[in-house]
Design a protein around this motif. Structure first.
Motif, short mmCIF file in Angstrom:
data_model
loop_
_atom_site.label_atom_id
_atom_site.label_comp_id
_atom_site.label_asym_id
_atom_site.label_seq_id
_atom_site.Cartn_x
_atom_site.Cartn_y
_atom_site.Cartn_z
N LYS A 248 0.85 -1.19 0.00
CA LYS A 248 0.00 0.00 0.00
C LYS A 248 0.88 1.24 0.00
CE LYS A 248 -3.71 0.00 2.48
NZ LYS A 248 -4.80 0.35 1.52
N ASN A 249 0.65 2.14 -0.93
CA ASN A 249 1.42 3.37 -1.01
C ASN A 249 0.59 4.54 -0.48
OD1 ASN A 249 3.98 2.75 -2.80
ND2 ASN A 249 2.27 1.65 -3.73
N ILE A 250 1.15 5.28 0.48
CA ILE A 250 0.47 6.47 0.98
C ILE A 250 1.47 7.60 1.13
CG2 ILE A 250 -1.20 5.06 2.26
CD1 ILE A 250 0.20 6.03 4.83
N GLN A 251 0.97 8.80 1.11
CA GLN A 251 1.82 9.97 1.26
C GLN A 251 1.34 10.81 2.45
OE1 GLN A 251 1.58 11.83 -2.66
NE2 GLN A 251 3.55 10.92 -3.22
N ILE A 252 2.29 11.21 3.27
CA ILE A 252 1.99 12.02 4.45
C ILE A 252 2.80 13.30 4.36
CG2 ILE A 252 2.16 12.18 6.96
CD1 ILE A 252 0.08 10.20 6.17
N THR A 253 2.12 14.43 4.38
CA THR A 253 2.82 15.71 4.39
C THR A 253 3.20 16.08 5.81
OG1 THR A 253 1.60 16.47 2.44
CG2 THR A 253 2.67 18.16 3.80
N VAL A 254 4.45 16.41 6.02
CA VAL A 254 4.93 16.75 7.36
C VAL A 254 4.24 18.04 7.82
CG1 VAL A 254 6.95 17.34 8.75
CG2 VAL A 254 7.15 15.68 6.89
N ALA B 116 2.81 -5.28 10.54
CA ALA B 116 3.01 -4.73 9.20
C ALA B 116 4.41 -4.16 9.12
CB ALA B 116 1.97 -3.64 8.89
N THR B 117 4.90 -4.00 7.90
CA THR B 117 6.21 -3.43 7.67
C THR B 117 6.05 -2.15 6.87
OG1 THR B 117 7.21 -5.61 7.67
CG2 THR B 117 8.50 -3.84 6.67
N ALA B 118 6.89 -1.17 7.15
CA ALA B 118 6.80 0.11 6.45
C ALA B 118 8.17 0.59 6.02
CB ALA B 118 6.14 1.15 7.36
N LEU B 119 8.24 1.06 4.78
CA LEU B 119 9.41 1.75 4.28
C LEU B 119 9.00 3.20 4.05
CD1 LEU B 119 10.69 -0.81 1.62
CD2 LEU B 119 11.32 -0.63 4.02
N VAL B 120 9.93 4.13 4.25
CA VAL B 120 9.61 5.54 4.10
C VAL B 120 10.75 6.27 3.42
CG1 VAL B 120 10.49 6.09 6.41
CG2 VAL B 120 8.85 7.63 5.31
N SER B 121 10.40 7.22 2.57
CA SER B 121 11.41 8.02 1.89
C SER B 121 10.90 9.45 1.77
CB SER B 121 11.68 7.46 0.48
OG SER B 121 10.50 7.52 -0.32
N VAL B 122 11.82 10.36 1.45
CA VAL B 122 11.46 11.76 1.27
C VAL B 122 12.31 12.33 0.15
CG1 VAL B 122 13.13 12.58 2.97
CG2 VAL B 122 11.13 13.97 2.45
N ASN B 123 11.72 13.16 -0.67
CA ASN B 123 12.42 13.84 -1.77
C ASN B 123 13.09 12.87 -2.73
OD1 ASN B 123 11.72 16.35 -0.67
ND2 ASN B 123 13.58 16.43 0.59
N GLY B 124 12.44 11.71 -2.93
CA GLY B 124 12.95 10.77 -3.90
C GLY B 124 14.16 9.98 -3.47
N LYS C 263 16.36 7.08 -1.34
CA LYS C 263 16.16 5.64 -1.15
C LYS C 263 15.32 5.39 0.09
CE LYS C 263 18.67 1.32 -0.39
NZ LYS C 263 20.01 0.70 -0.23
N PRO C 264 14.31 4.53 0.01
CA PRO C 264 13.46 4.24 1.17
C PRO C 264 14.28 3.60 2.30
CG PRO C 264 12.42 3.47 -0.85
CD PRO C 264 13.84 3.82 -1.20
N VAL C 265 13.89 3.92 3.52
CA VAL C 265 14.53 3.32 4.69
C VAL C 265 13.47 2.67 5.55
CG1 VAL C 265 16.36 5.05 4.69
CG2 VAL C 265 14.33 5.42 6.10
N SER C 266 13.90 1.84 6.47
CA SER C 266 12.97 1.18 7.38
C SER C 266 12.35 2.20 8.32
CB SER C 266 13.71 0.12 8.20
OG SER C 266 12.89 -0.33 9.25
N ALA C 267 11.03 2.18 8.41
CA ALA C 267 10.32 3.09 9.30
C ALA C 267 10.33 2.60 10.74
CB ALA C 267 8.88 3.28 8.82
N SER C 268 11.06 1.53 11.00
CA SER C 268 11.17 1.03 12.37
C SER C 268 12.58 1.18 12.91
CB SER C 268 10.76 -0.45 12.42
OG SER C 268 11.62 -1.25 11.63
N SER C 269 13.41 1.98 12.24
CA SER C 269 14.80 2.16 12.66
C SER C 269 15.06 3.62 13.00
CB SER C 269 15.76 1.72 11.55
OG SER C 269 17.08 2.15 11.82
N LEU D 221 6.33 12.61 2.95
CA LEU D 221 6.90 11.31 3.26
C LEU D 221 6.16 10.25 2.46
CD1 LEU D 221 7.12 11.62 7.15
CD2 LEU D 221 9.01 11.79 5.54
N ASP D 222 6.90 9.49 1.68
CA ASP D 222 6.31 8.41 0.87
C ASP D 222 6.47 7.09 1.60
OD1 ASP D 222 5.47 9.70 -1.70
OD2 ASP D 222 7.59 10.30 -1.70
N PHE D 223 5.34 6.47 1.94
CA PHE D 223 5.34 5.20 2.66
C PHE D 223 4.91 4.07 1.74
CE2 PHE D 223 4.95 8.19 6.13
CZ PHE D 223 5.69 7.60 7.16
#
Length: 825
Positions: free
Chosen positions: A154-160, A183-191, A193-199, A214-216
């Motif tokens: 699932k792709n979602i976007q959250i504006t800070v 569930a597992t989540a990866l997150v990135s910003v400004n294009g 590389k995605p990182v683990s949202a649990s680290s 933030l792109d999840f």
């Protein structure tokens, strides 16, 4: 909003967890730390009284979640609950979640206003990170970003939304939200590389600013629920209250003047005049070396990390006991970093793949992480780099077996150094440190925050100008202005010394006012005593204006050990409390165990209903040797001090008769041995069991005083287990039945001619002061911090107004009606 309490054997650990959790909760969540013992020789342990006070300070009508580390921390927490009022106790839950991860997750979840069930779930799910770390090597677990991402993610976007962006606290909150779900989540910003949202090491360095997206990518069974939680997180402004946030996106520039002063960033107010002490830190040079046993290197890393975490816990314990529970919060980030699964996995993989020494790899990763933080646009995040370096270097020194250069003070001085980490700040001898000056840092650096909390004048961020300060020269600093004056300016130093003397006189005046008696406008004097659990708390209580100790909880002396304290050990402890109270009376409650106060080595039997079983005086009467040992110690102290003895949990008159008989036997033995004691030592009981209300005249014939323990009295009177959340809404010392019982106790005691006081938590509740005076109470005993405020309330009232203006109104039908009437009156 849910409140949190962090319980650890180490004061510094508890404070550190609190600091980290507070940042992750955007400082919106009430978080209190209760760590360690107030014993310089044996600081490691847990203190139920500290836990009790922490719960009170963190209390919320939405509930309080208590997280503990190991062993006796659980028992101490359970014991602390016994000291709470029933209505409060019912809203406190002890949680088995891991201390650091659980606290971070709980704070993040609580920040969004979640109910206590959701907060508990978040805390418990925080175990995920440890489970990954503890996987056997052959079952290698890849970081989230290396796993194959299902196409149905699932792709979602959250504006800070918040001003400071994704800084430390919301980053921790985000991690806790993610770990709450399956569930597992990866997150990135400004294009990027995605990182683990649990680290924390990855999320913390994203540096997402307000307005950035933030792109999840979410996948797993609970992806839909996680999506909703992230949206709620955004709607909650990432947990930040922007009205209370200081914008740190712009660096604070040092003031440039030509007045001859050296200028830095004002970090902590206050004036200090003294000799400078240069503290220079050096690390050994590290080279990459080949190793044969990579697994052994990794074992050494985890062993070193464990030791550092223990050290942080000890520091937190010290902060909690000597200062306040908020002081230890800054170490949460340190602990979370040391337990970051992705950081550790990267180090482990490098050691295994390159067969090289773990110290070299660890140092490289810390430097990399430091660089990433320093590259952040936010000054707040840049200042977290110092925390990364400090905790990273602690682990490095442990790995190398190199003794860390300790900042040991031997005389009063102003510390001058390149940087001072929060742990180093907390370890300072407050009796000798006069001020702090550093080359690096800013006003939001953790060492600066701690300096303010500790009341140490501090100036940071001097840069190369700090080199103008010579080691050992007399200097003066004005922490509020950011000015440092060297020995070349003796006139300015003399003026600042006078200002410092005026500050000290003002402080002493404040303490003097706290020690003034509590006298109403119409001339009625009330005695305000303290509830303590040891000698150090007696010192604090005395300084806060206590006119004696109304309740010395001796069970704390019996806890966190393998055997009961000896007669001599008890004698010294009781004597120290009396000495610290400077001649004021001290009431010692005999051992109160059982129920929710288990002590393993006492072999208290398991019972179906321990609250109605072998506890308090009942246990002591069945274990007479233990009881008589305590009575001997108490009697010996009574020869020199105004000491009183009080029996807990009395329910029938026979218990008083039996206890007094044992007391007489002890006194007879002491007399035969030629050991002095006071024949005039007063004896009393706690009024906690409702039955005692009905035989107060009989008690008056056998005793000298009574003390109302509202915590248990409320529980037993209303038949409400104060540890049961399902009935919490009915549990309150303000219940009409409880207030009527208190009124009846006061009336019957007066008729019987026996002295009566109150040592339950209600006595220190500012909302109850006028009410209790209206009912006729004249002697209050409470936790130390409540004393000055209670005295001030009493000084501002007229007794006549209270006595004629309040009664337990029979027309009040419900607890809510009573609360409303109290609130209006």
């Amino acid at each position: 909003m849910i409140g949190l309490v962090i319980v650890s054997h180490s004061k510094m650990l508890a404070e550190g967890v609190k600091e980290l959790a507070s940042q992750m909760g955007q400082n919106k969540v009430k978080i209190e730390a209760a760590g360690g013992l107030d014993d310089d020789d044996n600081p490691i342990g847990t203190d139920p009284m500290k836990i009790e006070q922490a719960i009170r300070d963190a209390y919320s009508e939405d509930g309080v979640l208590v997280l503990m580390d190991i062993g006796s921390a659980i028992m101490s927490a359970e014991l602390a609950l016994d000291f709470l009022e029933d209505d409060m106790r019912d809203k406190v839950i002890l949680c088995e979640a891991p201390l650091v991860e659980g606290a971070i997750a709980a704070a993040a979840q609580a920040m969004s206003g979640s109910n206590i069930k959701d907060v508990i779930a978040e805390a418990k799910n925080a175990l995920h990170a440890k489970n990954v770390l503890l996987q056997p090597e052959e079952e290698e677990v890849l970081p989230d970003e290396q796993k194959e991402i299902p196409l149905e993610g699932k792709n979602i976007q959250i504006t800070v939304p918040n001003k400071q962006g994704l800084h430390a606290r919301p980053a921790a909150k985000l991690i806790e939200i993610v770990n709450r779900f399956d569930a597992t989540a990866l997150v990135s910003v400004n294009g990027k590389k995605p990182v683990s949202a649990s680290s924390i090491s990855q999320v913390g360095t994203l540096g997402a600013k307000k307005g950035e997206v933030l792109d999840f990518v979410l996948f797993g069974k609970d992806a839909d629920q996680l999506e909703k939680a992230l949206i709620d997180f955004r709607d909650a402004n990432f947990g930040d209250d922007d009205k209370e946030i200081i914008e740190t996106s712009i660096k604070i520039e040092k003031t440039e003047t030509s007045d001859g002063a050296i200028h830095g960033i004002a970090a902590s107010e206050g004036i200090a005049v003294g000799k400078s002490l240069w503290f220079r830190k050096e690390l050994p040079i590290l080279n990459k070396e080949s190793v044969e046993d990579a697994n052994h290197e990794i074992f050494l890393l985890h062993q070193s990390i464990d030791r550092v975490i223990q050290e942080l816990g000890a520091i937190q314990k010290k902060i909690t006991s000597e200062l306040t529970k908020e002081k230890a919060e800054i170490f949460d980030f340190h602990k979370l970093l040391l337990q970051d699964q992705d950081l550790l996995k990267e180090v482990e993989d490098t050691v295994r793949n390159e067969k090289c020494n773990v110290a070299y790899v660890w140092n490289g990763q810390i430097k990399k992480l430091e660089t990433e933080y320093l590259a952040m646009d936010s000054v707040y995040l840049q200042e977290r780099a110092a925390d990364v370096v400090e905790v990273g270097n602690k682990v490095l020194l442990e790995l190398l077996g190199v003794a860390k250069k300790e900042l040991i003070l031997t005389h009063p001085c102003i510390i001058v150094t390149d940087e001072l980490g929060p742990a180093e700040t907390m370890n300072l001898d407050l009796n000798l440190v006069q001020g702090i000056v550093t080359r690096t840092g800013g006003e939001t650096s953790h060492s600066a925050i701690l300096s303010r909390s500790l009341g140490i004048p501090a100036i940071v961020g001097l840069g190369d100008e700090i080199d103008q300060i010579k080691d050992g020269e007399e200097i003066a600093i004005n922490g509020g202005a950011g000015d440092i004056w060297t020995a070349n300016h003796p006139d300015v130093i003399a003026d600042l010394r006078k200002c410092k003397e005026l500050e000290e006189a003002k402080r002493l005046k404040t303490l003097t006012k706290a020690k003034e008696p509590a006298v109403t406008k119409d001339g009625k004097t009330y005695q305000i005593l303290a509830n303590v659990s040891g000698p150090k708390e007696a010192i604090i209580s005395y300084d806060n204006g206590a006119e004696g100790v109304g309740l010395y909880r001796t069970e704390f002396l019996f806890m966190n050990r393998d055997e009961a304290p000896s007669e001599e050990e008890q004698y010294q402890a009781y004597k120290a409390v009396c000495e610290n109270m400077k001649g004021y009376p001290v009431t010692i409650r005999t051992l109160d165990v059982g129920g929710d106060k288990p002590i393993p080595y006492l072999d208290i039997p398991a019972e179906n209903n321990p609250f109605l079983g072998l506890r308090g005086i009942r246990y002591c009467l069945q274990n007479t040797e233990l009881f008589k040992t305590q009575l001997r110690a108490i009697c010996r102290v009574s020869a020199e001090y105004d000491l009183r003895v009080m029996y807990p949990m009395v329910g029938v008159i026979e218990e008083v008769l039996s206890a007094n008989e044992l007391l007489r036997e002890v006194q007879a033995d002491l007399n035969k041995e030629g050991i002095p004691f006071s024949n005039k030592m007063k004896v009393g009981v706690m009024i906690e069991v409702p039955s005692t209300i009905f035989f107060i005249p009989q008690l008056a014939l056998e005793l000298d005083f009574l003390s109302i323990g509202t915590n248990d009295l409320t529980q037993y009177l209303l038949a409400l287990d104060r540890d049961n959340n399902s009935v919490a809404k009915y549990h309150s010392p303000f219940h009409p039945a409880v207030l009527t019982a208190i009124q009846e106790i006061l009336i019957r005691s007066k008729e019987a001619g026996i002295e009566v006081s109150m040592c339950g938590e209600l006595a220190g509740n500012p909302k109850a002061t006028g009410l209790l005076i209206g009912l006729g109470l004249e002697k209050f005993s409470m936790n130390s911090p409540a004393i000055p405020k209670t005295k001030e309330i009493i000084r501002g009232m007229n007794v006549v107004d209270n006595q004629t203006g309040f009664q337990v109104d029979s027309s009040i039908r419900t607890l809510e009606e009573l609360k409303k009437s109290i609130g209006e009156g």
